[in-house]
Design an enzyme around this catalytic site. Sequence first.
Site, short mmCIF file in Angstrom:
data_model
loop_
_atom_site.label_atom_id
_atom_site.label_comp_id
_atom_site.label_asym_id
_atom_site.label_seq_id
_atom_site.Cartn_x
_atom_site.Cartn_y
_atom_site.Cartn_z
CB ALA A 81 -0.92 0.01 1.22
CB VAL A 82 1.74 3.74 -2.21
CG1 VAL A 82 2.38 5.12 -2.31
CG2 VAL A 82 2.77 2.65 -2.54
CD GLU A 114 -4.73 -14.66 -2.61
OE1 GLU A 114 -4.98 -13.84 -1.71
OE2 GLU A 114 -4.83 -15.87 -2.47
CG ASN A 119 -5.37 -2.52 -7.97
OD1 ASN A 119 -4.90 -1.63 -8.65
ND2 ASN A 119 -5.05 -2.69 -6.70
CE1 TYR A 126 2.07 -6.10 -7.05
CE2 TYR A 126 -0.18 -6.66 -7.60
CZ TYR A 126 0.75 -6.16 -6.72
OH TYR A 126 0.34 -5.72 -5.49
#
Length: 159
Positions: A81-82, A114, A119, A126
Amino acid sequence: MIKLWMAPAGLHIEPGRIADAKELARIHAQGFYRGWPVGEFESFLADDSTPVYVACDPKRRIAGFALIRIAADESELLTIAVDPKWRGKKIGQALLKATFADLLTTPARKMFLEVSEENAAAIKLYGREGFATISSRKGYYPKADGSAATALVMARDLG
């Protein structure tokens, strides 16, 4: 030995500390419908099998983090998370690269994750970092409207 990795925008990456739990929970809640509670982060930070990597400035203000689990010769990206004000600055990419570098010192040779099929930004990241979709889980992620999103299961060799 102090572990540090370079990150963009004047940040660096270092191992997380138990004192970071509240800030990690805050950042996580901004990125996910169901954020994890502070106690969950405290448990992860206290466990050697779930290293946490934080991207922070010299005053240790955290811009983002990655949390992984190591089990034998595999690892799993549990979450990344950012903080919204730091997004779009390649912080997530730097966090992934730091985890890959650190995992070279462990028996882990593959990483799994996952991600919601909705998203697109994460899936793109990824893919750029060598992950490929290997399966999916329908109805895995609950959404605010009561429906559920499919999770893509992705994997990558670590070298």
